[in-house]
Scaffold this motif. Structure first.
Motif, PDB file in Angstrom:
ATOM      1  N   LEU A   1       0.764  -1.215   0.208  1.00  0.00           N
ATOM      2  CA  LEU A   1      -0.057   0.004  -0.142  1.00  0.00           C
ATOM      3  C   LEU A   1       0.685   1.311  -0.018  1.00  0.00           C
ATOM      4  O   LEU A   1       1.852   1.079   0.480  1.00  0.00           O
ATOM      5  CB  LEU A   1      -0.834   0.314   1.425  1.00  0.00           C
ATOM      6  CG  LEU A   1      -2.307  -0.811   0.985  1.00  0.00           C
ATOM      7  CD1 LEU A   1      -2.083  -2.065   0.760  1.00  0.00           C
ATOM      8  CD2 LEU A   1      -2.714  -0.808   2.234  1.00  0.00           C
ATOM      9  N   THR A   2       0.601   2.484  -1.080  1.00  0.00           N
ATOM     10  CA  THR A   2       1.059   3.656  -0.912  1.00  0.00           C
ATOM     11  C   THR A   2       0.951   4.069   0.783  1.00  0.00           C
ATOM     12  O   THR A   2      -0.192   3.446   1.671  1.00  0.00           O
ATOM     13  CB  THR A   2       0.556   5.069  -0.927  1.00  0.00           C
ATOM     14  OG1 THR A   2      -0.933   4.445  -1.121  1.00  0.00           O
ATOM     15  CG2 THR A   2       0.439   4.260  -2.149  1.00  0.00           C
ATOM     16  N   PRO A   3       1.326   4.928   1.542  1.00  0.00           N
ATOM     17  CA  PRO A   3       1.421   5.630   2.700  1.00  0.00           C
ATOM     18  C   PRO A   3       0.212   6.227   3.584  1.00  0.00           C
ATOM     19  O   PRO A   3      -0.567   5.937   3.769  1.00  0.00           O
ATOM     20  CB  PRO A   3       2.134   6.622   3.420  1.00  0.00           C
ATOM     21  CG  PRO A   3       3.672   6.019   1.899  1.00  0.00           C
ATOM     22  CD  PRO A   3       2.874   5.292   1.240  1.00  0.00           C
ATOM     23  N   MET A   4      -0.056   6.606   1.957  1.00  0.00           N
ATOM     24  CA  MET A   4      -1.718   8.003   2.439  1.00  0.00           C
ATOM     25  C   MET A   4      -3.008   6.469   2.629  1.00  0.00           C
ATOM     26  O   MET A   4      -3.772   6.035   2.919  1.00  0.00           O
ATOM     27  CB  MET A   4      -2.332   8.594   1.076  1.00  0.00           C
ATOM     28  CG  MET A   4      -3.744   9.585   1.180  1.00  0.00           C
ATOM     29  SD  MET A   4      -3.460  10.051   2.443  1.00  0.00           S
ATOM     30  CE  MET A   4      -2.398  11.713   2.340  1.00  0.00           C
TER      31      MET A   4
ATOM     32  N   MET B   1      -6.047   5.966   5.768  1.00  0.00           N
ATOM     33  CA  MET B   1      -6.938   5.499   5.501  1.00  0.00           C
ATOM     34  C   MET B   1      -7.522   4.269   5.535  1.00  0.00           C
ATOM     35  O   MET B   1      -8.590   3.962   6.318  1.00  0.00           O
ATOM     36  CB  MET B   1      -7.518   5.708   3.406  1.00  0.00           C
ATOM     37  CG  MET B   1      -7.379   7.221   2.981  1.00  0.00           C
ATOM     38  SD  MET B   1      -7.560   7.141   1.697  1.00  0.00           S
ATOM     39  CE  MET B   1      -7.149   8.870   1.197  1.00  0.00           C
ATOM     40  N   LEU B   2      -6.755   3.374   5.464  1.00  0.00           N
ATOM     41  CA  LEU B   2      -7.236   1.961   5.974  1.00  0.00           C
ATOM     42  C   LEU B   2      -7.173   1.605   7.353  1.00  0.00           C
ATOM     43  O   LEU B   2      -8.180   1.314   8.232  1.00  0.00           O
ATOM     44  CB  LEU B   2      -6.035   0.808   4.778  1.00  0.00           C
ATOM     45  CG  LEU B   2      -6.864  -1.043   5.918  1.00  0.00           C
ATOM     46  CD1 LEU B   2      -8.106  -1.477   4.921  1.00  0.00           C
ATOM     47  CD2 LEU B   2      -5.181  -1.854   5.152  1.00  0.00           C
ATOM     48  N   PHE B   3      -6.285   2.569   7.126  1.00  0.00           N
ATOM     49  CA  PHE B   3      -6.735   2.033   9.737  1.00  0.00           C
ATOM     50  C   PHE B   3      -7.119   2.616   9.977  1.00  0.00           C
ATOM     51  O   PHE B   3      -7.639   2.295  10.834  1.00  0.00           O
ATOM     52  CB  PHE B   3      -4.553   2.963   9.696  1.00  0.00           C
ATOM     53  CG  PHE B   3      -4.951   3.186  11.535  1.00  0.00           C
ATOM     54  CD1 PHE B   3      -4.274   2.157  12.288  1.00  0.00           C
ATOM     55  CD2 PHE B   3      -4.975   4.562  11.673  1.00  0.00           C
ATOM     56  CE1 PHE B   3      -4.498   1.939  14.095  1.00  0.00           C
ATOM     57  CE2 PHE B   3      -5.079   5.014  13.286  1.00  0.00           C
ATOM     58  CZ  PHE B   3      -4.464   3.296  13.975  1.00  0.00           C
ATOM     59  N   HIS B   4      -7.821   4.200  10.049  1.00  0.00           N
ATOM     60  CA  HIS B   4      -9.174   4.712  10.339  1.00  0.00           C
ATOM     61  C   HIS B   4     -10.335   3.966  10.158  1.00  0.00           C
ATOM     62  O   HIS B   4     -10.961   4.092  10.216  1.00  0.00           O
ATOM     63  CB  HIS B   4      -9.019   6.510   9.418  1.00  0.00           C
ATOM     64  CG  HIS B   4      -7.662   7.236  10.027  1.00  0.00           C
ATOM     65  ND1 HIS B   4      -7.869   7.406  11.293  1.00  0.00           N
ATOM     66  CD2 HIS B   4      -7.032   7.531   9.854  1.00  0.00           C
ATOM     67  CE1 HIS B   4      -6.723   8.193  11.490  1.00  0.00           C
ATOM     68  NE2 HIS B   4      -5.902   8.316  10.980  1.00  0.00           N
TER      69      HIS B   4
ATOM     70  N   GLY C   1      -8.745  -4.911  -4.378  1.00  0.00           N
ATOM     71  CA  GLY C   1      -9.434  -5.459  -2.156  1.00  0.00           C
ATOM     72  C   GLY C   1      -7.741  -5.348  -1.630  1.00  0.00           C
ATOM     73  O   GLY C   1      -6.800  -4.616  -2.361  1.00  0.00           O
ATOM     74  N   PHE C   2      -7.910  -4.835  -0.140  1.00  0.00           N
ATOM     75  CA  PHE C   2      -6.761  -5.314   1.259  1.00  0.00           C
ATOM     76  C   PHE C   2      -6.664  -6.241   1.713  1.00  0.00           C
ATOM     77  O   PHE C   2      -7.417  -6.881   1.785  1.00  0.00           O
ATOM     78  CB  PHE C   2      -6.787  -3.885   1.589  1.00  0.00           C
ATOM     79  CG  PHE C   2      -6.443  -2.570   0.892  1.00  0.00           C
ATOM     80  CD1 PHE C   2      -6.609  -2.184  -0.146  1.00  0.00           C
ATOM     81  CD2 PHE C   2      -8.454  -1.707   0.180  1.00  0.00           C
ATOM     82  CE1 PHE C   2      -5.641  -0.840  -0.460  1.00  0.00           C
ATOM     83  CE2 PHE C   2      -8.166  -0.668   0.136  1.00  0.00           C
ATOM     84  CZ  PHE C   2      -7.209  -0.031  -0.919  1.00  0.00           C
TER      85      PHE C   2
ATOM     86  N   PRO D   1       3.010  -9.566   6.999  1.00  0.00           N
ATOM     87  CA  PRO D   1       3.717  -8.435   7.802  1.00  0.00           C
ATOM     88  C   PRO D   1       3.124  -6.687   7.607  1.00  0.00           C
ATOM     89  O   PRO D   1       3.385  -6.923   8.883  1.00  0.00           O
ATOM     90  CB  PRO D   1       5.501  -9.313   7.369  1.00  0.00           C
ATOM     91  CG  PRO D   1       4.693 -10.467   6.395  1.00  0.00           C
ATOM     92  CD  PRO D   1       3.685 -10.580   5.878  1.00  0.00           C
ATOM     93  N   SER D   2       3.059  -6.948   6.454  1.00  0.00           N
ATOM     94  CA  SER D   2       2.467  -5.423   6.537  1.00  0.00           C
ATOM     95  C   SER D   2       0.995  -5.538   5.206  1.00  0.00           C
ATOM     96  O   SER D   2       1.440  -6.468   4.528  1.00  0.00           O
ATOM     97  CB  SER D   2       3.056  -4.655   5.982  1.00  0.00           C
ATOM     98  OG  SER D   2       3.876  -4.993   4.526  1.00  0.00           O
ATOM     99  N   PRO D   3       0.411  -4.533   5.366  1.00  0.00           N
ATOM    100  CA  PRO D   3      -1.221  -4.640   4.369  1.00  0.00           C
ATOM    101  C   PRO D   3      -0.084  -4.777   2.499  1.00  0.00           C
ATOM    102  O   PRO D   3       0.913  -4.319   1.978  1.00  0.00           O
ATOM    103  CB  PRO D   3      -1.397  -3.689   4.305  1.00  0.00           C
ATOM    104  CG  PRO D   3      -1.056  -3.505   5.894  1.00  0.00           C
ATOM    105  CD  PRO D   3       0.071  -3.482   6.164  1.00  0.00           C
ATOM    106  N   LEU D   4      -1.190  -5.600   1.794  1.00  0.00           N
ATOM    107  CA  LEU D   4      -0.757  -5.621   0.627  1.00  0.00           C
ATOM    108  C   LEU D   4      -2.300  -5.461  -0.119  1.00  0.00           C
ATOM    109  O   LEU D   4      -3.775  -4.631   0.481  1.00  0.00           O
ATOM    110  CB  LEU D   4      -0.707  -6.849   0.250  1.00  0.00           C
ATOM    111  CG  LEU D   4      -0.046  -7.908   0.883  1.00  0.00           C
ATOM    112  CD1 LEU D   4       0.578  -9.348   0.300  1.00  0.00           C
ATOM    113  CD2 LEU D   4       1.930  -6.656   0.055  1.00  0.00           C
ATOM    114  N   GLN D   5      -2.344  -4.565  -1.419  1.00  0.00           N
ATOM    115  CA  GLN D   5      -3.755  -4.473  -2.319  1.00  0.00           C
ATOM    116  C   GLN D   5      -3.170  -5.960  -3.584  1.00  0.00           C
ATOM    117  O   GLN D   5      -2.317  -5.320  -3.714  1.00  0.00           O
ATOM    118  CB  GLN D   5      -3.532  -2.972  -2.745  1.00  0.00           C
ATOM    119  CG  GLN D   5      -2.125  -3.074  -3.238  1.00  0.00           C
ATOM    120  CD  GLN D   5      -2.259  -0.895  -3.939  1.00  0.00           C
ATOM    121  OE1 GLN D   5      -3.214  -0.625  -3.698  1.00  0.00           O
ATOM    122  NE2 GLN D   5      -1.250  -0.734  -3.501  1.00  0.00           N
TER     123      GLN D   5
END
Length: 491
Positions: A17-20, A24-27, A71-72, A78-82
């Motif tokens: 994922l990009t930082p942005m 957005m996913l976190f919130h 989708g996410f 280990p870290s989120p993927l798209q």
């Protein structure tokens, strides 16, 4: 009602994922009921619309852009993927409300819009959007597209709308599609992860040096307790600027080699300085995030935007025009590091972890010109284009540019009150007008108060004259009052 069925997707590709997107996913996962980053686009259609060809045009858009088949995954990795699916059937619902009365249709459309936003988005599903076409007359429709901001930003909307209506025109003519292949969003992700983060963090550390707390808006209410209802925390207040003022604003900007964005950010910095009484203010601003050196970036669709902190010194003795030019140069310098993640910028600052960098955000949005979306030969016109959105910041000022300019204040109603926002909006307009009337003045001389408010403060509040008996001394008046109310506290 007619709703299309969706096929089970298979994976075409994956990337980080990009930082942005991560933010957005976190919130969205942290506060799914807040509605943050749920985008709701709507417009009216008039004329002779072929409903099936219109749906196929949207499906062609999804087939063309992998980010619209994304989708996410965030669990057990280990870290989120798209993940990009090979094929996705666009979630499409058609309704026919021609039998409803005019008043009932109007109420039903507004209720549908509110309820569709309130549904939010299931982050476990693919795709993260839905389309609804509602027929309200023989030649009248309303179209709704609700999507998650992690897939698409406002700068992508003109690209999307042009492609949809171009495909629709081709389908109506019976001709084959001639649009060239679009560059995938993963190309941008790959570019992003190859940037110099060390140089960026050095820049942000220097840029934010000395800032130890976010600039207060000056109007905030105490934070609500967790027991309070925050299911509908955001409210909008819109102010359209007059055509004559917009023309003057644009002319002044051109003559002085300033962008409208620079003037708006300058006005916002002055307002925050007056409200907070701080000499250096900090607020957020969105940038397009489209690196010109990346081939094909102009036709890519996705969430390229980023939010960056803007630090502005507001010395009241400084000359206005040189200050605005400096603000514009600083903006260009910040754009060189627009790939920086806000979480990393926070670590480079002196603001404690867990405390937001800023409380207010300013966004420049160029919406598609609704009147020019559809080809006149198609005998269908687009009206009343609108996009509803809000962030997770207490206050966001969106400057919407279409045929005119509209100021849209999106604010957290549990933190800010409507009368305060209305007064702030008036102050912002006064500062904008003051800026363009005299660019040779100092910052301290730019007016913020309107004539009525200035009169109230300088004249009405100071109208305290009362009759005074000049034939008596002060101690005699004191004795007289003590005799009249001997039990009252004197001091």
């Amino acid at each position: 009602m007619n709703e299309t069925k969706r096929n089970k997707p298979t994976v075409e590709s994956m990337c980080p994922l990009t930082p942005m997107q991560q933010g957005m996913l976190f919130h969205s996962l942290l506060e799914p009921e807040s509605g943050a980053y749920i985008e709701h686009m709507r417009f009216a259609l008039e004329g002779e619309l072929d409903e099936e060809k219109f749906r196929r045009a949207w499906q062609l858009l999804v087939d063309r852009h992998g980010v619209l088949r994304t989708g996410f995954v965030w669990q057990n990795v280990p870290s989120p993927l798209q993940l990009v699916s090979t094929t996705v059937d666009i979630p499409w619902t058609q309704l026919d409300w021609r039998s409803l009365s005019a008043d009932k249709r109007k109420d039903s459309l507004e209720n549908f819009s509110r309820e569709d936003i309130a549904r939010g988005m299931d982050m476990n599903r693919v795709p993260l959007y839905r389309c609804t076409l509602i027929r309200i007359g023989e030649k009248n429709w309303h179209f709704f597209w609700t999507f998650h901001h992690a897939l698409l930003d406002g700068w992508s909307l003109p690209i999307v709308m042009r492609e949809v209506f171009s495909s629709y025109a081709a389908l109506c003519r019976g001709s084959a599609q001639t649009q060239p292949g679009a560059k995938p969003f993963k190309d941008y992700v790959r570019w992003l992860h190859g940037q110099n983060l060390k140089a960026a963090m050095e820049f942000w550390k220097d840029h934010l040096q000395g800032i130890t707390s976010p600039t207060p808006i000056g109007l905030e209410q105490p934070l609500p307790s967790k027991s309070q209802d925050t299911s509908q925390p955001f409210v909008e207040y819109r102010v359209p600027l007059s055509a004559s003022f917009v023309a003057t604003l644009q002319a002044v900007a051109r003559q002085n080699r300033l962008t409208l964005n620079t003037i708006a950010q300058g006005a916002w910095a002055l307002l925050l300085g007056r409200y907070s009484q701080e000499k250096s203010v900090l607020f957020g601003a969105t940038v397009s995030g489209r690196p010109p050196e990346l081939p094909g970036i102009e036709t890519m669709v996705g969430p390229f935007i980023n939010t960056l902190p803007v630090r502005v010194d507001v010395n009241p003795d400084q000359q206005l025009l040189p200050w605005l030019h400096e603000l514009q140069r600083n903006q260009a310098q910040r754009d060189s590091y627009a790939y920086s993640a806000l979480t990393d910028i926070q670590k480079a600052s002196e603001i404690p972890a867990g405390t937001p960098l800023f409380n207010s955000l300013i966004i420049f949005e160029n919406y598609p010109n609704a009147e020019k979306l559809a080809d006149s030969d198609l005998k269908v016109k687009v009206r009343d284009f609108n996009l509803l959105e809000h962030t997770n910041f207490p206050l966001t000022l969106m400057i919407l540019i279409d045929s005119g300019i509209t100021l849209r204040f999106s604010y957290q109603s549990s933190r800010l009150k409507q009368d305060s926002i209305e007064r702030m909006a008036a102050h912002f307009q006064n500062i904008l007008e003051g800026l363009i009337q005299d660019l040779q003045q100092t910052l301290g001389n730019v007016p913020m108060l309107g004539e009525a408010e200035r009169r109230q403060i300088l004249i009405d509040f100071n109208d305290t004259a009362v009759p005074f008996p000049l034939e008596r001394c002060t101690h005699q008046l004191f004795e007289q009052n003590a005799a009249r109310t001997p039990e009252a506290v004197a001091v």
